[in-house]
Write an enzyme that holds these catalytic residues in place. Structure first.
Site, PDB file in Angstrom:
ATOM      1  N   HIS A 172      45.475  33.793  35.377  1.00  0.00           N
ATOM      2  CA  HIS A 172      44.614  33.514  34.855  1.00  0.00           C
ATOM      3  C   HIS A 172      44.463  32.618  36.883  1.00  0.00           C
ATOM      4  O   HIS A 172      44.087  32.474  37.042  1.00  0.00           O
ATOM      5  CB  HIS A 172      44.548  31.731  34.124  1.00  0.00           C
ATOM      6  CG  HIS A 172      43.773  31.488  34.170  1.00  0.00           C
ATOM      7  ND1 HIS A 172      42.355  31.597  33.139  1.00  0.00           N
ATOM      8  CD2 HIS A 172      43.102  30.394  34.738  1.00  0.00           C
ATOM      9  CE1 HIS A 172      41.721  30.645  33.154  1.00  0.00           C
ATOM     10  NE2 HIS A 172      41.719  29.581  34.155  1.00  0.00           N
ATOM     11  N   ASN A 209      48.161  39.055  30.121  1.00  0.00           N
ATOM     12  CA  ASN A 209      47.507  39.776  31.404  1.00  0.00           C
ATOM     13  C   ASN A 209      47.832  39.046  33.079  1.00  0.00           C
ATOM     14  O   ASN A 209      47.136  39.129  33.581  1.00  0.00           O
ATOM     15  CB  ASN A 209      45.975  40.197  30.634  1.00  0.00           C
ATOM     16  CG  ASN A 209      45.582  38.919  30.651  1.00  0.00           C
ATOM     17  OD1 ASN A 209      46.147  38.025  31.430  1.00  0.00           O
ATOM     18  ND2 ASN A 209      43.990  38.751  31.013  1.00  0.00           N
ATOM     19  N   ARG A 240      46.598  41.735  38.379  1.00  0.00           N
ATOM     20  CA  ARG A 240      46.796  42.748  37.254  1.00  0.00           C
ATOM     21  C   ARG A 240      46.944  44.384  37.036  1.00  0.00           C
ATOM     22  O   ARG A 240      47.442  44.558  36.002  1.00  0.00           O
ATOM     23  CB  ARG A 240      45.853  42.333  36.618  1.00  0.00           C
ATOM     24  CG  ARG A 240      45.570  41.189  35.680  1.00  0.00           C
ATOM     25  CD  ARG A 240      43.876  40.527  35.869  1.00  0.00           C
ATOM     26  NE  ARG A 240      44.200  39.038  34.609  1.00  0.00           N
ATOM     27  CZ  ARG A 240      43.105  38.470  34.585  1.00  0.00           C
ATOM     28  NH1 ARG A 240      41.527  38.681  34.804  1.00  0.00           N
ATOM     29  NH2 ARG A 240      43.454  37.098  33.999  1.00  0.00           N
ATOM     30  N   PHE A 285      41.308  37.243  18.821  1.00  0.00           N
ATOM     31  CA  PHE A 285      42.737  36.760  19.293  1.00  0.00           C
ATOM     32  C   PHE A 285      43.060  35.362  19.967  1.00  0.00           C
ATOM     33  O   PHE A 285      44.393  35.529  20.043  1.00  0.00           O
ATOM     34  CB  PHE A 285      42.313  37.630  20.427  1.00  0.00           C
ATOM     35  CG  PHE A 285      41.316  36.951  21.879  1.00  0.00           C
ATOM     36  CD1 PHE A 285      41.720  36.337  22.409  1.00  0.00           C
ATOM     37  CD2 PHE A 285      40.302  37.745  21.910  1.00  0.00           C
ATOM     38  CE1 PHE A 285      40.514  35.708  23.733  1.00  0.00           C
ATOM     39  CE2 PHE A 285      39.162  37.256  22.520  1.00  0.00           C
ATOM     40  CZ  PHE A 285      39.097  36.665  23.859  1.00  0.00           C
ATOM     41  N   TYR A 340      42.086  26.512  25.496  1.00  0.00           N
ATOM     42  CA  TYR A 340      41.623  27.456  25.150  1.00  0.00           C
ATOM     43  C   TYR A 340      40.582  27.493  24.227  1.00  0.00           C
ATOM     44  O   TYR A 340      39.739  28.675  23.507  1.00  0.00           O
ATOM     45  CB  TYR A 340      42.562  28.971  25.245  1.00  0.00           C
ATOM     46  CG  TYR A 340      42.984  29.579  25.919  1.00  0.00           C
ATOM     47  CD1 TYR A 340      42.442  30.010  27.344  1.00  0.00           C
ATOM     48  CD2 TYR A 340      44.379  29.191  26.226  1.00  0.00           C
ATOM     49  CE1 TYR A 340      43.054  30.055  28.049  1.00  0.00           C
ATOM     50  CE2 TYR A 340      44.713  29.884  27.476  1.00  0.00           C
ATOM     51  CZ  TYR A 340      44.492  30.458  28.832  1.00  0.00           C
ATOM     52  OH  TYR A 340      44.943  30.843  29.565  1.00  0.00           O
ATOM     53  N   GLU A 351      40.307  22.479  34.963  1.00  0.00           N
ATOM     54  CA  GLU A 351      41.511  22.929  34.752  1.00  0.00           C
ATOM     55  C   GLU A 351      42.367  22.483  35.534  1.00  0.00           C
ATOM     56  O   GLU A 351      43.230  22.570  34.625  1.00  0.00           O
ATOM     57  CB  GLU A 351      41.225  24.670  34.111  1.00  0.00           C
ATOM     58  CG  GLU A 351      40.686  25.341  34.096  1.00  0.00           C
ATOM     59  CD  GLU A 351      40.237  26.644  33.842  1.00  0.00           C
ATOM     60  OE1 GLU A 351      39.651  27.429  33.058  1.00  0.00           O
ATOM     61  OE2 GLU A 351      40.514  27.263  35.037  1.00  0.00           O
ATOM     62  N   ARG A 359      39.481  35.702  41.887  1.00  0.00           N
ATOM     63  CA  ARG A 359      39.483  37.061  40.758  1.00  0.00           C
ATOM     64  C   ARG A 359      39.301  38.102  41.119  1.00  0.00           C
ATOM     65  O   ARG A 359      39.598  39.277  40.486  1.00  0.00           O
ATOM     66  CB  ARG A 359      38.225  36.684  40.876  1.00  0.00           C
ATOM     67  CG  ARG A 359      37.691  35.698  39.221  1.00  0.00           C
ATOM     68  CD  ARG A 359      36.756  34.652  38.596  1.00  0.00           C
ATOM     69  NE  ARG A 359      36.446  35.756  37.114  1.00  0.00           N
ATOM     70  CZ  ARG A 359      36.861  35.295  36.242  1.00  0.00           C
ATOM     71  NH1 ARG A 359      37.784  34.265  35.943  1.00  0.00           N
ATOM     72  NH2 ARG A 359      36.632  35.783  35.493  1.00  0.00           N
ATOM     73  N   THR A 416      40.152  41.832  33.685  1.00  0.00           N
ATOM     74  CA  THR A 416      40.860  41.093  32.799  1.00  0.00           C
ATOM     75  C   THR A 416      41.799  42.145  31.600  1.00  0.00           C
ATOM     76  O   THR A 416      42.983  41.859  31.613  1.00  0.00           O
ATOM     77  CB  THR A 416      40.091  40.628  31.652  1.00  0.00           C
ATOM     78  OG1 THR A 416      39.270  39.568  31.647  1.00  0.00           O
ATOM     79  CG2 THR A 416      40.721  39.787  30.029  1.00  0.00           C
ATOM     80  N   LYS A 421      51.668  33.873  33.897  1.00  0.00           N
ATOM     81  CA  LYS A 421      51.300  33.954  32.143  1.00  0.00           C
ATOM     82  C   LYS A 421      53.115  33.970  32.033  1.00  0.00           C
ATOM     83  O   LYS A 421      53.272  34.643  32.774  1.00  0.00           O
ATOM     84  CB  LYS A 421      50.532  34.351  32.092  1.00  0.00           C
ATOM     85  CG  LYS A 421      48.947  34.316  31.851  1.00  0.00           C
ATOM     86  CD  LYS A 421      47.889  34.924  31.621  1.00  0.00           C
ATOM     87  CE  LYS A 421      46.671  34.661  31.712  1.00  0.00           C
ATOM     88  NZ  LYS A 421      45.788  35.071  30.811  1.00  0.00           N
TER      89      LYS A 421
END
Ligand code: CMP
Length: 139
Positions: free
Chosen positions: A117, A114, A104, A59, A51, A128, A87, A93, A11
């Site tokens: 993804h 963060n 993260r 948010f 999204y 995706e 993950r 998150t 990100k």
């Protein structure tokens, strides 16, 4: 035959803070094979679509503004148990709750910004991945 896949984005916060190389290295050292990879910048429209599941969340606008701020790295990754293992590698998150040594914990800025993804299921990983890559770009 392909193992399981997941989809990732490095990100804007991680890109701007110069962490992309370290994150890619962690991903590869953790046993993920890169099946597809590109540098791209989301338009506002694309981010809103990507999204759309979050469009009612408070948010949402912040998320769209953040994700369109600069070019990002997107990738399809292959590994046994890819979604769960990835993950685990990236952590929770919210970086404050992220496990020690996770991407993260090491590199995220905040709950919103963060760093990375990771898909939440293999079905979503496929959706995706096809948002960003044509079939012939996935090896
Ligand atoms: P991710 O789980 O990759 O996809 C949804 C994103 O929405 C999430 O990462 C964060 O970047 C963002 N997000 C989730 N919760 C919040 C929140 N409470 N405030 C701001 N952004 C959030």
């Amino acid at each position: 035959m392909k193992k399981n896949i997941t989809f990732t984005m490095i990100k804007p916060d991680a890109m701007e803070n110069g962490h992309a190389g370290d994150i890619m290295s962690m991903i590869i050292k953790s046993g993920f094979k890169i099946s597809a990879l590109k540098l791209t910048q989301l338009t506002i429209k694309q981010a809103e679509i990507f999204y759309s599941v979050h469009r009612k969340k408070p948010f949402f606008q912040e998320l769209v503004t953040f994700m369109t701020r600069c070019p990002i790295i997107v990738a399809v990754l292959e590994k046994n148990n890819a979604v769960e293992d990835f993950r685990k590698l990236i952590g929770s998150t919210n970086p404050e709750n992220a496990e020690k040594g996770s991407v993260r914990k090491l590199f995220a800025t905040s709950m919103g910004e963060n760093a990375i993804h990771g898909s939440d299921s293999e079905d979503n990983a496929k959706i995706e991945s096809s948002f960003f890559f044509a079939g012939r770009e996935i090896f």
